[in-house]
Enzyme design. Structure first.
Site, short mmCIF file in Angstrom:
data_model
loop_
_atom_site.label_atom_id
_atom_site.label_comp_id
_atom_site.label_asym_id
_atom_site.label_seq_id
_atom_site.Cartn_x
_atom_site.Cartn_y
_atom_site.Cartn_z
N ASP A 1 0.70 -1.07 -0.10
CA ASP A 1 -0.11 -0.05 0.05
C ASP A 1 0.79 1.40 0.07
O ASP A 1 0.56 2.24 0.29
CB ASP A 1 -0.86 -0.12 1.19
N HIS B 1 23.45 9.11 -17.95
CA HIS B 1 22.55 9.22 -16.98
C HIS B 1 22.76 8.41 -15.64
O HIS B 1 21.91 7.61 -15.08
CB HIS B 1 21.31 8.64 -17.54
N ASP C 1 24.35 17.00 -12.13
CA ASP C 1 23.07 17.46 -13.04
C ASP C 1 22.23 17.63 -12.45
O ASP C 1 21.62 16.15 -12.00
CB ASP C 1 23.21 16.70 -14.40
N ASP D 1 17.18 22.78 -14.90
CA ASP D 1 17.93 21.79 -15.20
C ASP D 1 19.51 22.21 -15.39
O ASP D 1 19.82 22.95 -16.54
CB ASP D 1 17.55 21.13 -16.73
N HIS E 1 25.92 13.21 -27.00
CA HIS E 1 24.44 13.71 -26.92
C HIS E 1 24.19 15.17 -27.49
O HIS E 1 24.98 15.69 -28.16
CB HIS E 1 24.07 13.90 -25.38
N HIS F 1 17.74 21.16 -25.25
CA HIS F 1 16.33 20.78 -25.58
C HIS F 1 15.36 21.85 -24.81
O HIS F 1 15.70 22.76 -24.05
CB HIS F 1 16.14 19.13 -24.66
N HIS G 1 12.45 17.62 -20.13
CA HIS G 1 12.67 17.27 -21.67
C HIS G 1 11.12 18.01 -22.23
O HIS G 1 10.28 17.03 -22.20
CB HIS G 1 12.89 16.08 -22.18
N GLU H 1 23.95 22.46 -23.40
CA GLU H 1 24.62 21.76 -22.46
C GLU H 1 25.75 20.77 -23.15
O GLU H 1 25.52 19.54 -23.23
CB GLU H 1 23.49 21.08 -21.70
N TYR I 1 33.41 14.01 -22.58
CA TYR I 1 33.55 12.58 -21.74
C TYR I 1 34.63 11.79 -22.12
O TYR I 1 34.59 11.12 -23.17
CB TYR I 1 32.23 11.87 -21.58
N ARG J 1 30.40 18.27 -18.23
CA ARG J 1 29.23 18.95 -18.80
C ARG J 1 28.92 20.21 -18.23
O ARG J 1 29.05 20.37 -16.92
CB ARG J 1 28.05 18.15 -18.71
N GLU K 1 25.71 23.26 -18.08
CA GLU K 1 24.46 23.12 -18.44
C GLU K 1 23.75 24.38 -17.98
O GLU K 1 23.82 24.47 -16.70
CB GLU K 1 23.58 22.04 -18.25
#
Ligand code: GLY
Ligand code: MN
Ligand code: MN
Length: 437
Positions: free
Chosen positions: A34, A238, A255, A266, A345, A349, A356, A379, A383, A400, A402
């Site tokens: 539950d 990710h 991130d 973001d 990437h 976006h 996104h 962004e 890497y 990165r 961003e």
């Protein structure tokens, strides 16, 4: 009129005469027994209703010279409310949400059968909600078999999402303010991360610092699962395990974004765990930063994100050639996408109620151009993982940077400017935090 009412009217204008549109709320998802996963309202439903309970359906009806807005939502129920929390109920829905009528959601199929009878066209988010799809199938087929008794099922069925998402692409002034607030809160979380980070801390502890700051700044929610990635983990795009210890001499990539009144921040920043960039880290960081700043400067109405990305790739390949991480002919490296070993990437976006966000990007051949009022991220990243085919000194560095931008008439406003990104600013902030606690 509330923003939500205005949006409903705007959508109804797009509907054909004698039609109905249905938008379902999110359902609660069971985690076990539950216990549920944290509830998050469906963004389309929120955009049109401002109502954030589960188990609801918004119905819009357009006739030749009138329209109606009807909500199906949970009934007031004393026992359920003692156990599970408040419910708005039908009477308060009419006054607080300015809908014309409200019915208990368990009457939805019965009401739909009579309300849909004789309607020409039905708009709904096709194949998105199993339970709405099933209800529509049941009721439409009931109407079809009842035709000898005078029932008429709709003849046209439209996916309502492209129409609605087009509305969501361009942000109103009120939305731009909420996005700016989400970006500011997100930025303060990143600042706190830089101030509290230290060698030996666990990634999830740094994540907790960010979430703590979000809460102090007025929101409980994150816009997506935070990525706190030390060293080589930053090369997993990710990475959300966030369960490793931060090491001396490594960078950490964060991130993370707050969600404020439904709107997403973001932001990504990358900084040294111990407060000081090594020479190789600084070299790659400066390359990404220069590329990011150049990309932000390209943002204005009439430019396509894919064209900004082309410039990003060119600058990145030039930089990697100069440093010896890539070798060969510049044009060939771009053409055969060898750079994707280091940058795999896109450049950004749309940003809004979803991180996104909704909206059409066009095709690669015919991309959609940016317009004033769009919110986007910029962004770029670089890497270099442990298994990259480069000298050891570059390995285990993932970067990165961003930022969140609002496209304006002549350029863009950076909404996330409150968090440092130059090497000097970051090192100074971290040194100051160490000195003054
Ligand atoms: N945080 C997801 C992204 O940057 O697109
Ligand atoms: Mn992003
Ligand atoms: Mn991000």
């Amino acid at each position: 009129m509330s923003l939500f009412q205005q949006r409903r009217i705007q959508f109804i204008k797009k509907m054909q005469v004698n039609s109905m549109a249905l938008f379902p709320a999110s359902a609660e998802t069971i985690r076990n027994n539950d216990c549920e996963y944290p509830f998050r309202q469906n963004s389309d439903f929120h955009y049109l209703s401002g109502f954030d309970e589960p188990d609801a359906i918004l119905m819009l009806i357009k006739n030749a010279d009138s329209h109606q807005v009807i909500l199906f939502n949970r009934k007031k129920d004393k026992s359920a409310e003692i156990w599970h929390g408040y419910r708005l109920g039908q009477a308060a829905a009419i006054t607080q949400l300015s809908v014309d009528e409200a019915y208990p959601v368990d009457e939805f199929e019965t009401q739909l059968e009579s309300m849909l009878n004789g309607v020409d066209a039905l708009y709904y988010p096709m194949f998105q909600s199993d339970s709405l799809d099933a209800s529509i199938k049941t009721i439409v087929n009931k109407l079809r078999v009842s035709k000898r008794r005078g029932a008429i099922a709709p003849r046209c069925y439209f996916d309502c999402l492209p129409l609605l998402h087009e509305m969501r692409v361009i942000k109103s002034e009120a939305e731009a303010k909420l996005l700016a607030e989400a970006a500011e809160i997100s930025a303060s979380g990143h600042v706190r991360a830089m101030q509290t980070c230290h060698v030996g801390m666990w990634e999830y502890q740094l994540e907790a610092e960010i979430k703590h700051q979000f809460a102090l700044q007025g929101t409980r929610d994150v816009a997506y699962n935070s990525i706190v990635a030390g060293g080589n983990n930053a090369c997993i795009l990710h990475y959300t395990e966030n369960d490793k210890q931060l090491k001396d001499g490594d960078l950490v990539l964060i991130d993370a974004g707050a969600e404020y009144q439904g709107y997403a921040g973001d932001i990504t920043r990358t900084f040294p765990v111990n407060g000081t960039f090594t020479e190789h880290q600084a070299t790659l960081y400066q390359l990404v930063l220069d590329i990011q700043v150049a990309a932000i400067n390209q943002v204005k109405p009439g430019v396509a994100l894919v064209d900004i990305n082309k410039s990003v790739v060119e600058r990145l390949v030039d930089g990697l050639l100069l440093l010896g991480l890539l070798s060969g002919d510049r044009e060939t490296l771009i053409e055969d996408e060898s750079y994707k070993a280091f940058y795999m990437h896109g450049i950004g976006h749309y940003l809004g109620l979803d991180v996104h966000d909704a909206g059409d990007y066009g095709t690669l051949e015919n991309p959609r151009l940016l317009e004033a009022g769009m919110a986007i991220t910029i962004e770029p990243g670089l890497y270099v993982s442990h298994d990259a085919d480069v000298e050891d000194c570059w390995k285990g560095i993932g970067i990165r940077i961003e930022d969140d931008l609002l496209v304006t008439e002549h350029g863009a406003e950076v909404l996330s400017a409150d968090v440092p990104k130059t090497i000097d600013e970051i090192e100074a902030l971290m040194a100051d935090a160490k000195t003054h606690g």
